[in-house]
Design a protein around this motif. Structure first.
Motif, PDB file in Angstrom:
ATOM      1  N   ARG A  98      -3.654   2.054  12.097  1.00 57.93           N
ATOM      2  CA  ARG A  98      -2.924   3.100  12.819  1.00 57.93           C
ATOM      3  C   ARG A  98      -1.764   3.625  11.971  1.00 57.93           C
ATOM      4  O   ARG A  98      -1.515   4.825  11.936  1.00 57.93           O
ATOM      5  N   ASN A  99      -1.061   2.729  11.276  1.00 58.21           N
ATOM      6  CA  ASN A  99       0.042   3.176  10.418  1.00 58.21           C
ATOM      7  C   ASN A  99      -0.445   4.152   9.352  1.00 58.21           C
ATOM      8  O   ASN A  99       0.215   5.156   9.076  1.00 58.21           O
ATOM      9  N   VAL A 100      -1.593   3.843   8.747  1.00 55.98           N
ATOM     10  CA  VAL A 100      -2.148   4.737   7.721  1.00 55.98           C
ATOM     11  C   VAL A 100      -2.401   6.115   8.330  1.00 55.98           C
ATOM     12  O   VAL A 100      -2.054   7.147   7.746  1.00 55.98           O
ATOM     13  N   VAL A 159      -1.118   7.440  11.281  1.00 61.79           N
ATOM     14  CA  VAL A 159       0.039   8.100  11.896  1.00 61.79           C
ATOM     15  C   VAL A 159       1.136   8.426  10.871  1.00 61.79           C
ATOM     16  O   VAL A 159       1.688   9.517  10.883  1.00 61.79           O
ATOM     17  N   HIS A 160       1.441   7.478   9.996  1.00 63.05           N
ATOM     18  CA  HIS A 160       2.574   7.661   9.088  1.00 63.05           C
ATOM     19  C   HIS A 160       2.191   8.292   7.758  1.00 63.05           C
ATOM     20  O   HIS A 160       3.049   8.824   7.056  1.00 63.05           O
ATOM     21  N   ALA A 161       0.917   8.200   7.394  1.00 63.37           N
ATOM     22  CA  ALA A 161       0.507   8.732   6.080  1.00 63.37           C
ATOM     23  C   ALA A 161      -0.538   9.841   6.209  1.00 63.37           C
ATOM     24  O   ALA A 161      -0.946  10.411   5.201  1.00 63.37           O
ATOM     25  N   SER A 188      -4.830   1.485   1.860  1.00 62.36           N
ATOM     26  CA  SER A 188      -4.074   2.325   0.925  1.00 62.36           C
ATOM     27  C   SER A 188      -4.057   3.768   1.394  1.00 62.36           C
ATOM     28  O   SER A 188      -4.978   4.231   2.075  1.00 62.36           O
ATOM     29  N   ASP A 189      -2.963   4.428   1.046  1.00 56.94           N
ATOM     30  CA  ASP A 189      -2.834   5.845   1.395  1.00 56.94           C
ATOM     31  C   ASP A 189      -1.968   6.538   0.363  1.00 56.94           C
ATOM     32  O   ASP A 189      -1.319   5.895  -0.462  1.00 56.94           O
ATOM     33  N   GLU A 190      -2.006   7.859   0.400  1.00 57.34           N
ATOM     34  CA  GLU A 190      -1.181   8.671  -0.503  1.00 57.34           C
ATOM     35  C   GLU A 190      -0.122   9.415   0.314  1.00 57.34           C
ATOM     36  O   GLU A 190       0.226  10.556   0.011  1.00 57.34           O
ATOM     37  N   GLY A 237      11.017  -3.745  15.619  1.00 63.46           N
ATOM     38  CA  GLY A 237      11.707  -2.717  16.378  1.00 63.46           C
ATOM     39  C   GLY A 237      12.109  -1.516  15.531  1.00 63.46           C
ATOM     40  O   GLY A 237      12.465  -0.475  16.067  1.00 63.46           O
ATOM     41  N   TYR A 238      12.016  -1.656  14.197  1.00 68.39           N
ATOM     42  CA  TYR A 238      12.361  -0.501  13.358  1.00 68.39           C
ATOM     43  C   TYR A 238      11.194   0.485  13.334  1.00 68.39           C
ATOM     44  O   TYR A 238      10.065   0.115  13.016  1.00 68.39           O
ATOM     45  N   THR A 239      11.461   1.730  13.662  1.00 68.63           N
ATOM     46  CA  THR A 239      10.424   2.755  13.622  1.00 68.63           C
ATOM     47  C   THR A 239      11.041   4.102  13.292  1.00 68.63           C
ATOM     48  O   THR A 239      12.184   4.365  13.640  1.00 68.63           O
ATOM     49  N   THR A 240      10.279   4.936  12.599  1.00 71.63           N
ATOM     50  CA  THR A 240      10.712   6.313  12.369  1.00 71.63           C
ATOM     51  C   THR A 240       9.926   7.257  13.268  1.00 71.63           C
ATOM     52  O   THR A 240      10.047   8.466  13.173  1.00 71.63           O
ATOM     53  N   GLY A 241       9.075   6.673  14.131  1.00 69.62           N
ATOM     54  CA  GLY A 241       8.239   7.492  15.005  1.00 69.62           C
ATOM     55  C   GLY A 241       8.400   7.084  16.450  1.00 69.62           C
ATOM     56  O   GLY A 241       9.414   6.487  16.822  1.00 69.62           O
ATOM     57  N   PRO A 242       7.386   7.365  17.257  1.00 71.19           N
ATOM     58  CA  PRO A 242       7.471   7.026  18.671  1.00 71.19           C
ATOM     59  C   PRO A 242       6.933   5.618  18.982  1.00 71.19           C
ATOM     60  O   PRO A 242       6.852   5.235  20.138  1.00 71.19           O
ATOM     61  N   GLY A 243       6.595   4.856  17.953  1.00 71.77           N
ATOM     62  CA  GLY A 243       5.980   3.538  18.182  1.00 71.77           C
ATOM     63  C   GLY A 243       7.005   2.487  18.575  1.00 71.77           C
ATOM     64  O   GLY A 243       8.186   2.774  18.771  1.00 71.77           O
ATOM     65  N   LEU A 244       6.542   1.237  18.679  1.00 74.09           N
ATOM     66  CA  LEU A 244       7.414   0.133  19.066  1.00 74.09           C
ATOM     67  C   LEU A 244       8.052  -0.531  17.854  1.00 74.09           C
ATOM     68  O   LEU A 244       8.912  -1.390  17.992  1.00 74.09           O
ATOM     69  N   GLY A 245       7.599  -0.176  16.653  1.00 71.28           N
ATOM     70  CA  GLY A 245       8.161  -0.792  15.453  1.00 71.28           C
ATOM     71  C   GLY A 245       7.746  -2.235  15.253  1.00 71.28           C
ATOM     72  O   GLY A 245       8.446  -3.015  14.607  1.00 71.28           O
ATOM     73  N   LEU A 246       6.591  -2.614  15.803  1.00 72.00           N
ATOM     74  CA  LEU A 246       6.123  -4.004  15.677  1.00 72.00           C
ATOM     75  C   LEU A 246       4.940  -4.145  14.722  1.00 72.00           C
ATOM     76  O   LEU A 246       4.502  -5.254  14.427  1.00 72.00           O
ATOM     77  N   GLY A 247       4.421  -3.017  14.242  1.00 71.64           N
ATOM     78  CA  GLY A 247       3.177  -3.069  13.468  1.00 71.64           C
ATOM     79  C   GLY A 247       3.289  -3.839  12.169  1.00 71.64           C
ATOM     80  O   GLY A 247       2.473  -4.731  11.901  1.00 71.64           O
ATOM     81  N   LEU A 248       4.298  -3.542  11.371  1.00 68.26           N
ATOM     82  CA  LEU A 248       4.421  -4.202  10.064  1.00 68.26           C
ATOM     83  C   LEU A 248       4.865  -5.658  10.221  1.00 68.26           C
ATOM     84  O   LEU A 248       4.230  -6.569   9.700  1.00 68.26           O
ATOM     85  N   GLY A 249       5.965  -5.871  10.939  1.00 70.88           N
ATOM     86  CA  GLY A 249       6.464  -7.235  11.128  1.00 70.88           C
ATOM     87  C   GLY A 249       5.447  -8.104  11.847  1.00 70.88           C
ATOM     88  O   GLY A 249       5.195  -9.251  11.463  1.00 70.88           O
TER      89      GLY A 249
HETATM   90  N1  LIG Z   1       1.358   3.593   5.691  1.00 66.99           N
HETATM   91  C1  LIG Z   1       2.644   3.988   5.866  1.00 66.99           C
HETATM   92  N2  LIG Z   1       3.138   5.069   5.212  1.00 66.99           N
HETATM   93  C2  LIG Z   1       4.429   5.470   5.384  1.00 66.99           C
HETATM   94  N3  LIG Z   1       5.312   4.851   6.197  1.00 66.99           N
HETATM   95  C3  LIG Z   1       4.882   3.764   6.883  1.00 66.99           C
HETATM   96  C4  LIG Z   1       3.540   3.276   6.765  1.00 66.99           C
HETATM   97  N4  LIG Z   1       3.417   2.184   7.552  1.00 66.99           N
HETATM   98  C5  LIG Z   1       4.611   2.003   8.151  1.00 66.99           C
HETATM   99  N5  LIG Z   1       5.510   2.951   7.736  1.00 66.99           N
HETATM  100  C6  LIG Z   1       6.937   3.053   8.144  1.00 66.99           C
HETATM  101  O1  LIG Z   1       7.359   1.794   8.627  1.00 66.99           O
HETATM  102  C7  LIG Z   1       7.856   1.935   9.972  1.00 66.99           C
HETATM  103  C8  LIG Z   1       7.535   0.688  10.777  1.00 66.99           C
HETATM  104  O2  LIG Z   1       6.122   0.556  10.975  1.00 66.99           O
HETATM  105  P1  LIG Z   1       5.591  -0.277  12.214  1.00 66.99           P
HETATM  106  O3  LIG Z   1       6.265  -1.606  12.193  1.00 66.99           O
HETATM  107  O4  LIG Z   1       4.125  -0.267  12.211  1.00 66.99           O
HETATM  108  O5  LIG Z   1       6.174   0.504  13.462  1.00 66.99           O
HETATM  109  P2  LIG Z   1       5.697   1.897  14.128  1.00 66.99           P
HETATM  110  O6  LIG Z   1       4.359   2.248  13.553  1.00 66.99           O
HETATM  111  O7  LIG Z   1       5.644   1.590  15.599  1.00 66.99           O
HETATM  112  O8  LIG Z   1       6.747   2.892  13.778  1.00 66.99           O
HETATM  113  C9  LIG Z   1       7.203   3.196  10.507  1.00 66.99           C
HETATM  114  O9  LIG Z   1       7.947   3.789  11.539  1.00 66.99           O
HETATM  115  C10 LIG Z   1       7.166   4.066   9.248  1.00 66.99           C
HETATM  116  O10 LIG Z   1       8.413   4.673   9.009  1.00 66.99           O
END
Ligand SMILES: Nc1ncnc2c1ncn2[C@@H]1O[C@H](COP(=O)(O)OP(=O)(O)O)[C@@H](O)[C@H]1O
Ligand SMILES: [Mg+2]
Lengths: 134, 123
Positions: A48-50, A52-54, A77-79, A93-105
């Motif tokens: 989902r991060n790939v 939504v964020h990329a 991987s993404d560009e 909890g850190y997010t730059t979008g509307p998510g919960l910020g739990l995906g990476l951690g």
């Molecule tokens: N593939 C990616 N490309 C660019 N930024 C990313 C990517 N994955 C994560 N990020 C950044 O890391 C932040 C935290 O990601 P995540 O913990 O998954 O929370 P969320 O997706 O809910 O924002 C995202 O808000 C985004 O800014």
């Protein structure tokens, strides 16, 4: 659907397809139900991060064997825009979008090895490994 | 986008998630449910996740959002049938779903709603 374990991530349907493929390969690698569930959940977050964020990218799904045990390796991987501050992005909890910020951690906690490489403007690569126990 | 059917049983709505939900379908379900709660005047909503193999942060947030939304629309929500592996994974992911009421199965979930309503009427 797959080409040498490589799958595109360009739509919501692709994220579902990645989950299903990771499940199938986790079963093939002999993982317990709990470990399957953990690695599929991590894959769902990272795919989902790939998307939504990329704006899209790909993942390679493969079975790995270190001589003692089998496991699963997923390379996303993404560009996209990349991540400027990786430590901050990993904080719950850190997010730059509307998510919960739990995906990476959260996905880092759900796997055994988590390697994130990213720089602004250079895209993001995340390689995770989960080993089958026992 | 795939639609999840919403069944009505008395003043309860029952949703049984039987498909691997993509994010768009998750949002669609939230909207459909809000409309049905209002249209039917339902007092309770049961979400059966017996068939759900994983809950990530997006689906987890849907459950929390539905519970909060139904509360505003004067309905109680119970999530039933969470698999043990899903519960373990959710906690490790960092989602405790504290505001979401759960029961082990559909029968207990419906019973829990009955109790909630019973208490309401004696108040
Ligand atoms: N593939 C990616 N490309 C660019 N930024 C990313 C990517 N994955 C994560 N990020 C950044 O890391 C932040 C935290 O990601 P995540 O913990 O998954 O929370 P969320 O997706 O809910 O924002 C995202 O808000 C985004 O800014
Ligand atoms: Mg995310």
């Amino acid at each position: 659907m797959t080409d040498g374990g490589r799958m595109p991530i360009a739509s919501n349907a692709d994220v579902v397809a990645v989950r299903q493929q990771v499940r199938a390969v986790a079963i093939e690698a002999g993982m317990s139900l709990i470990d399957q569930t953990k690695v599929v959940t991590a894959a769902s977050e990272l795919a989902r991060n790939v998307l939504v964020h990329a704006g899209g990218g790909r993942v390679t799904v493969e079975v790995v064997d270190d001589g003692r045990r089998r496991g699963l390796r997923l390379a996303f991987s993404d560009e996209g825009p990349g991540i400027a501050d990786v430590e901050q992005a990993l904080v719950d909890g850190y997010t730059t979008g509307p998510g919960l910020g739990l995906g990476l951690g959260g996905s880092r906690r759900l796997v055994d090895q988590f390697d994130l490489t990213s720089a602004p403007g250079e895209g993001t690569t995340i390689v995770v490994t989960k080993w089958a126990r026992g | 986008m795939e639609r999840v059917p919403i069944l009505k049983l008395g003043d309860i709505l029952i949703i049984s998630i039987q498909i691997d939900l993509d994010d768009q379908s998750v949002l669609g379900l939230q909207e459909d449910l809000a409309e049905r709660v209002v249209a039917t005047g339902a007092r309770g909503v049961v979400i059966d996740i017996t068939a759900v193999e994983i809950i990530d942060s997006f689906i987890g947030r849907m459950l929390a959002t539905i519970a909060a939304m139904c509360r505003l629309l004067d309905a109680d929500t119970v999530v039933v049938g969470m698999r043990p592996a899903v519960a373990i994974t959710l906690v490790e992911l960092g989602l405790s779903l504290g505001g979401v009421r759960t029961a082990l199965d559909l029968e207990k979930g419906v019973a829990a709603l009955g109790h909630l309503h019973g208490r309401d009427t004696t108040r």
